[in-house]
Design a protein around this motif. Structure first.
Motif, PDB file in Angstrom:
ATOM      1  N   CYS A 115      -6.065  -0.919  -2.204  1.00  0.00           N
ATOM      2  CA  CYS A 115      -5.571   0.230  -1.436  1.00  0.00           C
ATOM      3  C   CYS A 115      -5.830   0.052   0.053  1.00  0.00           C
ATOM      4  N   TYR A 116      -6.983  -0.522   0.403  1.00  0.00           N
ATOM      5  CA  TYR A 116      -7.274  -0.751   1.822  1.00  0.00           C
ATOM      6  C   TYR A 116      -6.281  -1.740   2.418  1.00  0.00           C
ATOM      7  N   SER A 135      -3.042   0.039   2.975  1.00  0.00           N
ATOM      8  CA  SER A 135      -3.174   0.914   4.142  1.00  0.00           C
ATOM      9  C   SER A 135      -3.086   0.118   5.440  1.00  0.00           C
ATOM     10  N   LYS A 142       0.469  -0.834   6.120  1.00  0.00           N
ATOM     11  CA  LYS A 142       1.230   0.274   6.708  1.00  0.00           C
ATOM     12  C   LYS A 142       0.885   0.455   8.181  1.00  0.00           C
TER      13      LYS A 142
END
Length: 709
Positions: free
Chosen positions: A652-653, A656, A659
């Motif tokens: 997830c990091y 992120s 993005k």
């Protein structure tokens, strides 16, 4: 005596000495007379007529020696018999002594019944009082047995020991002395007989004469003592045989007299009441035995399928919140060896308990709250399932006896993991959730089967999982029906059909060169990418969801996917490589390096890792439904659930950060500041984590694995 007669008869016919013949004849005649007198007067002890004549001791003739040998043989037989008789009497005494000790221990043990505090001892007051009275009676009997043992020791064992140690030992000692004296006399006579005829030495002769006289006197004295002892033994052996038995019999008579007096005066009424009590208990036992016999007959009248494993005729109950029964658990016994133990498992609240055979109580094995359960294929055994703790660090593999038990255990653990048992009406909640799960889990294995309103074919079809997670947003958590429509199908397979695979390659789908060589015709998108990070993941499922801006929808999708896999016994997963770049997410086949599916980073609206099972992560992808006029329709959302070899937070990091890079590309200053704060490789890409694909690119990554979710 027959031997004596035969010997005497032989001596009378062969002996040349008139005196010896007359003496032996007189002895045989006396023996015959004594036999006749013994038969005529049975109450009078017969006299002893067989004696060694002391007058014959000095002459020491062969006849006397022959008669002496008869006495010696008789003494030897008497010694052997006395030893065996003493052993028998000592055994009787030992048994009587043990009887006294045993009755004393019995009396003490009867009193211990009251101190045991039996868990089922209610109503035993009468038994306790009766046993106390029995203990008192046994104690009195113990006193009688102890007294009898003491009398046996004094009047039976001791006289026989005294006879053996005194009389028989004396005979043995005198025999040795007589033998030594005889040898010395014979040696002196040999030396005396060697005196020469001529030139006799008077002094030597005188010395030898004195020596012969001394040894002959010594032999005479020894023989007299020996003969007297052998003659006396004929009387003493009779007393020694009779006295111990007289003492034994008198002791027994006294014991029985005292016992009769004690029983007749004190025990008659007591024994009568105890007999009535035991008869009453026996009647109750007969009644209960008849009742148990009838019940046993009814229980044994069932069909044989009751005893057969995996022959259950009743349907599976998927709404249980409690379960108990025997399961086989796999335990590691070495680095590569395992063993299976059959133990009794049961659920208690939110815990899985285990109770070994013979144990008083069970112990907790695993906390089932927020845990996950799924069927597994283990060591070619049937009906195996795995329970994993929320953290993913603890798991156990269990085996049920039959299919019904196997499915009910999986459903029960699923229900408990949702904490249904904490609700006001857990049974009703379990029924409602089971009906919803059955409607929602119709598995599809291909993108060729798409319901109306499903997302773009470039994305995987909807799918779902079981896992519990608390809301990260402030306020009340949304209902499950607001996040995912009831009855939404779940996609467990992400493999593309051959037609779509060809369309993807013709449309410019990129394939990574397995030899690491660059392709001049490839798009410059990968060259311009500032971030490339690969994670080894296993696709668990995907499903359509109603919103894409809430992490709760990811948690609910995880829960439904895992629940669906458990209900449908889908436990095989295929490992893939999830590549995160600054422009898209790609799922790559580790063996062929073919991109299975790709998502533009801008289409990923939400991503999250499971709050307790750190290896679970998922993301939501936004798509558009297209009308007949190719007009852009309403947005649609799909949730994808994966199990990662590393922590889901790292994946997830990375998404992120990708993005952030995408947004920073719009502003050169922001991009420069971002690159300044992050370490870069030599070719200008961001350094995040070590490659986590391991050796999965060696061609073995395509093998099906078992999910530990």
């Amino acid at each position: 005596m027959d031997e004596i007669r035969a010997w005497a008869r032989l001596q009378l016919t062969t002996c040349s000495f008139p005196y010896a013949r007359r003496t032996l004849g007189n002895r045989v005649h006396a023996f015959n007379n004594s036999s006749r007198s013994r038969s005529s007067n049975a109450n009078k002890m017969p006299a002893v007529h067989h004696k060694l004549l002391l007058e014959d001791a000095l002459q020491d003739s062969p006849q006397t020696r022959s008669l002496l040998s008869v006495f010696e043989e008789d003494a030897g037989n008497l010694t052997d018999y006395t030893n065996k008789l003493l052993q028998s009497m000592q055994r009787v005494y030992g048994a009587q002594s043990e009887m006294g000790l045993a009755t004393e221990q019995l009396s003490q043990q009867l009193l211990e019944y009251e101190k045991k505090n039996f868990a089922l001892g209610k109503g035993d007051e009468e038994v306790i009082i009766t046993l106390q009275n029995f203990a008192k009676t046994v104690g009195e009997l113990n006193a009688l047995h102890s007294e009898l043992a003491n009398q046996m020791a004094d009047s039976m064992v001791f006289p026989l020991i005294q006879f053996r140690e005194k009389d028989l030992t004396e005979i043995s000692t005198l025999k040795e002395i007589f033998s030594i004296a005889t040898d010395e006399h014979e040696a002196a006579m040999v030396r005396y007989s060697r005196l020469p005829k001529k030139k006799e030495n008077e002094k030597m002769k005188s010395d030898l004469v004195k020596e012969v006289a001394y040894t002959r006197r010594k032999q005479h004295q020894a023989s007299l003592q020996y003969y007297c002892a052998l003659n006396a033994l004929q009387y003493r052996k009779r007393v020694a045989m009779l006295e111990p038995m007289l003492g034994y019999t008198q002791a027994q008579v006294i014991f029985f007299k005292k016992g009769i007096e004690m029983v007749s005066k004190k025990v008659d009424n007591f024994l009568s009441s105890v007999s009535n009590m035991t008869q009453s208990i026996q009647n109750q036992l007969d009644t209960e035995a008849e009742s148990m016999r009838v019940s046993q007959k009814e229980l044994l009248s069932v069909e044989d399928t009751v005893y057969m494993p995996d022959k259950d005729t009743e349907p599976v109950n998927r709404t249980l919140i409690q379960k108990a029964g025997y399961l086989n658990i796999r335990n590691k016994t070495g680095l590569v060896t395992t063993a299976w133990d059959r133990l009794f498992f049961f659920t208690q609240g939110g815990n899985l308990m285990c109770q070994p055979r013979g144990a008083v109580a069970g112990g907790m094995v695993l906390d089932l709250d927020n845990s996950s359960v799924m069927a597994v294929d283990c060591e070619d055994r049937r009906y195996c399932f795995q329970i994993t703790s929320p953290s993913g660090k603890t798991s156990m593999i269990l085996q049920a006896e039959g299919k019904r038990e196997y499915e009910e255990w999986i459903c029960t653990v699923n229900n408990i993991s949702r904490q249904i048992y904490l609700t006001d009406n857990p049974e009703a909640v379990a029924i409602r959730l089971n009906q919803t799960a059955i409607q929602a889990v119709t598995p599809i294995t291909s993108f060729e089967k798409r319901p109306e309103g499903s997302p773009n074919p470039d994305r995987a079809k909807p799918g779902g999982v079981h896992t519990t997670g608390s809301s990260q947003n402030a306020g009340a958590a949304p209902e499950a029906d607001d996040l995912i429509a009831p009855g939404t199908p779940i996609q467990f397979d992400i493999m593309l059909p051959a037609s779509e695979f060809q369309d993807q390659n013709r449309a410019g789908g990129r394939r990574t060169n397995p030899f690491g060589e660059t392709d001049d015709d490839c798009s410059t998108e990968s060259d311009d990418s500032l971030l490339q990070q690969v994670f080894a993941v296993r696709f668990l499922g995907s499903m359509a969801v109603r919103c894409g801006n809430n992490q709760e929808v990811i948690y609910e999708a995880m829960r439904q996917v895992l629940a669906a896999r458990a209900i449908h016994n889908i436990f095989r997963t295929t490992e893939s490589h999830l590549m995160v770049t600054s422009s898209n997410l790609r799922l790559i086949d580790p063996q062929t390096q073919v991109t299975r599916i790709s998502f533009q980073l801008g289409e990923v609206t939400q991503f999250a890792a499971h709050q307790e099972n750190g290896r679970l992560m998922g993301f939501v992808v936004e798509g558009r439904d297209w009308g007949d006029g190719e007009e852009e329709g309403e947005p649609s959302f799909s949730a994808f659930v994966f199990e990662s070899n590393t922590e889901g937070e790292k994946v997830c990091y990375t998404i992120s950060l990708a993005k952030d890079i995408t947004e920073a590309k719009k502003d050169p200053e922001a991009l420069a500041q971002l690159m300044k704060n992050m370490p870069l490789t030599n070719d200008g890409k961001f350094i995040l984590l070590d490659a986590e694909t391991g050796d999965t690119t060696n061609g073995d990554g395509q093998e099906d694995l078992e999910s530990e979710a």
